[in-house]
Design a protein around this motif. Structure first.
Motif, PDB file in Angstrom:
ATOM      1  N   GLU A 268      57.450   9.001  69.840  1.00 48.96           N
ATOM      2  CA  GLU A 268      56.052   9.065  70.277  1.00 48.96           C
ATOM      3  C   GLU A 268      55.152   8.341  69.294  1.00 48.96           C
ATOM      4  OE1 GLU A 268      57.114  13.620  71.395  1.00 48.96           O
ATOM      5  OE2 GLU A 268      57.103  12.585  69.462  1.00 48.96           O
ATOM      6  N   SER A 269      53.986   7.933  69.787  1.00 46.67           N
ATOM      7  CA  SER A 269      52.960   7.347  68.934  1.00 46.67           C
ATOM      8  C   SER A 269      51.605   7.543  69.611  1.00 46.67           C
ATOM      9  CB  SER A 269      53.224   5.862  68.693  1.00 46.67           C
ATOM     10  OG  SER A 269      53.229   5.155  69.913  1.00 46.67           O
ATOM     11  N   GLY A 270      50.543   7.374  68.826  1.00 43.38           N
ATOM     12  CA  GLY A 270      49.210   7.383  69.397  1.00 43.38           C
ATOM     13  C   GLY A 270      48.360   8.599  69.090  1.00 43.38           C
ATOM     14  N   GLY A 271      48.903   9.584  68.398  1.00 46.47           N
ATOM     15  CA  GLY A 271      48.106  10.746  68.057  1.00 46.47           C
ATOM     16  C   GLY A 271      47.086  10.425  66.973  1.00 46.47           C
ATOM     17  N   GLY A 272      46.237  11.394  66.680  1.00 42.53           N
ATOM     18  CA  GLY A 272      45.248  11.197  65.637  1.00 42.53           C
ATOM     19  C   GLY A 272      44.083  12.148  65.753  1.00 42.53           C
ATOM     20  N   LEU A 273      43.034  11.833  65.022  1.00 40.84           N
ATOM     21  CA  LEU A 273      41.813  12.633  65.005  1.00 40.84           C
ATOM     22  C   LEU A 273      40.755  11.943  65.857  1.00 40.84           C
ATOM     23  CD1 LEU A 273      39.968  14.893  63.842  1.00 40.84           C
ATOM     24  CD2 LEU A 273      39.516  13.355  61.911  1.00 40.84           C
ATOM     25  N   VAL A 274      40.130  12.694  66.734  1.00 43.54           N
ATOM     26  CA  VAL A 274      39.108  12.133  67.612  1.00 43.54           C
ATOM     27  C   VAL A 274      38.002  13.160  67.791  1.00 43.54           C
ATOM     28  CG1 VAL A 274      40.263  12.930  69.706  1.00 43.54           C
ATOM     29  CG2 VAL A 274      38.751  10.941  69.815  1.00 43.54           C
ATOM     30  N   GLN A 275      36.795  12.681  68.003  1.00 44.58           N
ATOM     31  CA  GLN A 275      35.668  13.585  68.226  1.00 44.58           C
ATOM     32  C   GLN A 275      35.677  14.111  69.661  1.00 44.58           C
ATOM     33  OE1 GLN A 275      32.080  11.452  67.202  1.00 44.58           O
ATOM     34  NE2 GLN A 275      32.329  11.881  65.026  1.00 44.58           N
ATOM     35  N   PRO A 276      35.081  15.264  69.883  1.00 47.82           N
ATOM     36  CA  PRO A 276      34.974  15.781  71.261  1.00 47.82           C
ATOM     37  C   PRO A 276      34.327  14.748  72.179  1.00 47.82           C
ATOM     38  CG  PRO A 276      34.349  17.483  69.705  1.00 47.82           C
ATOM     39  CD  PRO A 276      34.539  16.221  68.902  1.00 47.82           C
TER      40      PRO A 276
ATOM     41  N   TRP B 172      63.842  15.629  73.632  1.00 48.76           N
ATOM     42  CA  TRP B 172      62.485  15.839  73.126  1.00 48.76           C
ATOM     43  C   TRP B 172      62.178  14.830  72.029  1.00 48.76           C
ATOM     44  CZ3 TRP B 172      59.129  19.449  75.093  1.00 48.76           C
ATOM     45  CH2 TRP B 172      59.670  20.427  75.931  1.00 48.76           C
ATOM     46  N   GLY B 173      60.906  14.423  71.973  1.00 49.30           N
ATOM     47  CA  GLY B 173      60.451  13.637  70.846  1.00 49.30           C
ATOM     48  C   GLY B 173      60.120  14.539  69.669  1.00 49.30           C
ATOM     49  N   GLN B 174      59.722  13.908  68.569  1.00 46.43           N
ATOM     50  CA  GLN B 174      59.465  14.654  67.348  1.00 46.43           C
ATOM     51  C   GLN B 174      58.067  15.272  67.320  1.00 46.43           C
ATOM     52  OE1 GLN B 174      59.173  11.434  67.659  1.00 46.43           O
ATOM     53  NE2 GLN B 174      57.291  10.834  66.584  1.00 46.43           N
ATOM     54  N   GLY B 175      57.204  14.842  68.216  1.00 50.39           N
ATOM     55  CA  GLY B 175      55.849  15.383  68.288  1.00 50.39           C
ATOM     56  C   GLY B 175      54.844  14.507  67.571  1.00 50.39           C
ATOM     57  N   THR B 176      53.631  14.479  68.102  1.00 48.98           N
ATOM     58  CA  THR B 176      52.547  13.748  67.472  1.00 48.98           C
ATOM     59  C   THR B 176      51.296  14.622  67.512  1.00 48.98           C
ATOM     60  OG1 THR B 176      51.298  11.656  67.452  1.00 48.98           O
ATOM     61  CG2 THR B 176      51.871  12.539  69.616  1.00 48.98           C
ATOM     62  N   GLN B 177      50.606  14.690  66.389  1.00 52.82           N
ATOM     63  CA  GLN B 177      49.451  15.585  66.265  1.00 52.82           C
ATOM     64  C   GLN B 177      48.214  14.959  66.903  1.00 52.82           C
ATOM     65  OE1 GLN B 177      49.162  18.798  64.729  1.00 52.82           O
ATOM     66  NE2 GLN B 177      47.129  18.716  65.701  1.00 52.82           N
ATOM     67  N   VAL B 178      47.541  15.749  67.719  1.00 54.36           N
ATOM     68  CA  VAL B 178      46.241  15.378  68.279  1.00 54.36           C
ATOM     69  C   VAL B 178      45.233  16.421  67.817  1.00 54.36           C
ATOM     70  CG1 VAL B 178      44.873  15.135  70.377  1.00 54.36           C
ATOM     71  CG2 VAL B 178      47.189  14.183  70.273  1.00 54.36           C
ATOM     72  N   THR B 179      44.198  15.973  67.127  1.00 49.74           N
ATOM     73  CA  THR B 179      43.161  16.867  66.637  1.00 49.74           C
ATOM     74  C   THR B 179      41.820  16.412  67.190  1.00 49.74           C
ATOM     75  OG1 THR B 179      44.388  17.278  64.599  1.00 49.74           O
ATOM     76  CG2 THR B 179      42.052  17.850  64.614  1.00 49.74           C
ATOM     77  N   VAL B 180      41.139  17.321  67.876  1.00 50.12           N
ATOM     78  CA  VAL B 180      39.828  17.025  68.451  1.00 50.12           C
ATOM     79  C   VAL B 180      38.800  17.853  67.689  1.00 50.12           C
ATOM     80  CG1 VAL B 180      38.418  16.921  70.533  1.00 50.12           C
ATOM     81  CG2 VAL B 180      40.925  16.663  70.681  1.00 50.12           C
ATOM     82  N   SER B 181      37.996  17.168  66.903  1.00 47.45           N
ATOM     83  CA  SER B 181      37.054  17.875  66.039  1.00 47.45           C
ATOM     84  C   SER B 181      35.911  16.942  65.663  1.00 47.45           C
ATOM     85  CB  SER B 181      37.763  18.367  64.780  1.00 47.45           C
ATOM     86  OG  SER B 181      36.828  18.953  63.877  1.00 47.45           O
ATOM     87  N   SER B 182      34.737  17.538  65.477  1.00 46.08           N
ATOM     88  CA  SER B 182      33.590  16.760  65.010  1.00 46.08           C
ATOM     89  C   SER B 182      33.470  16.846  63.490  1.00 46.08           C
ATOM     90  CB  SER B 182      32.313  17.255  65.679  1.00 46.08           C
ATOM     91  OG  SER B 182      32.142  18.640  65.461  1.00 46.08           O
TER      92      SER B 182
END
Length: 121
Positions: A6-14, A111-121
């Motif tokens: 997997e790829s493409g996870g990350g930190l993003v604002q609401p 299953w993939g290894q997982g990718t973190q998605v964080t939605v925060s301001s």
């Protein structure tokens, strides 16, 4: 040996967007359903979206109208476009696939290894 990466996870604002990708590799003959799951801290892993080889899709209610699953059968890939993200979408996202692979060929769940998605301001 089959792997899902997997790829493409990350930190993003609401209200923001992210696009997750997952590519399967190995001695693959065919891939049936491909899906995305997620697991937030303290919660069970839940199905987010699923797509069959014929591109029939289903979504968990909380993401309908905001997330879109797609796949490229030629690339053994599945994608998750996530729009209008909310803090409640914060989780580790996992790719999942039922794959016919190997010699002799058997169908198994991967299953993939997982990718973190964080939605925060």
């Amino acid at each position: 040996q089959v792997q899902l990466v997997e790829s493409g996870g990350g930190l993003v604002q609401p209200g923001g967007s992210l696009r997750l990708s997952c590519v399967a590799s190995g001695n693959i003959f065919n891939i049936a359903a491909m899906a995305w799951y997620r697991q937030a801290p303290g919660n069970q892993r839940e199905l987010v979206a699923r797509m069959t080889i014929g591109r029939r899709s289903l979504y968990t209610d909380s993401v309908k109208g905001r997330f879109t699953i797609s796949r490229d059968n030629a690339k053994n890939a599945v994608y998750l476009q996530m729009d209008s993200l909310k803090p409640d979408d914060t989780a580790v996202y996992y790719c999942n696939a039922n794959i016919l692979a190997g010699m002799p060929a058997t169908i198994e769940e991967y299953w993939g290894q997982g990718t973190q998605v964080t939605v925060s301001s």
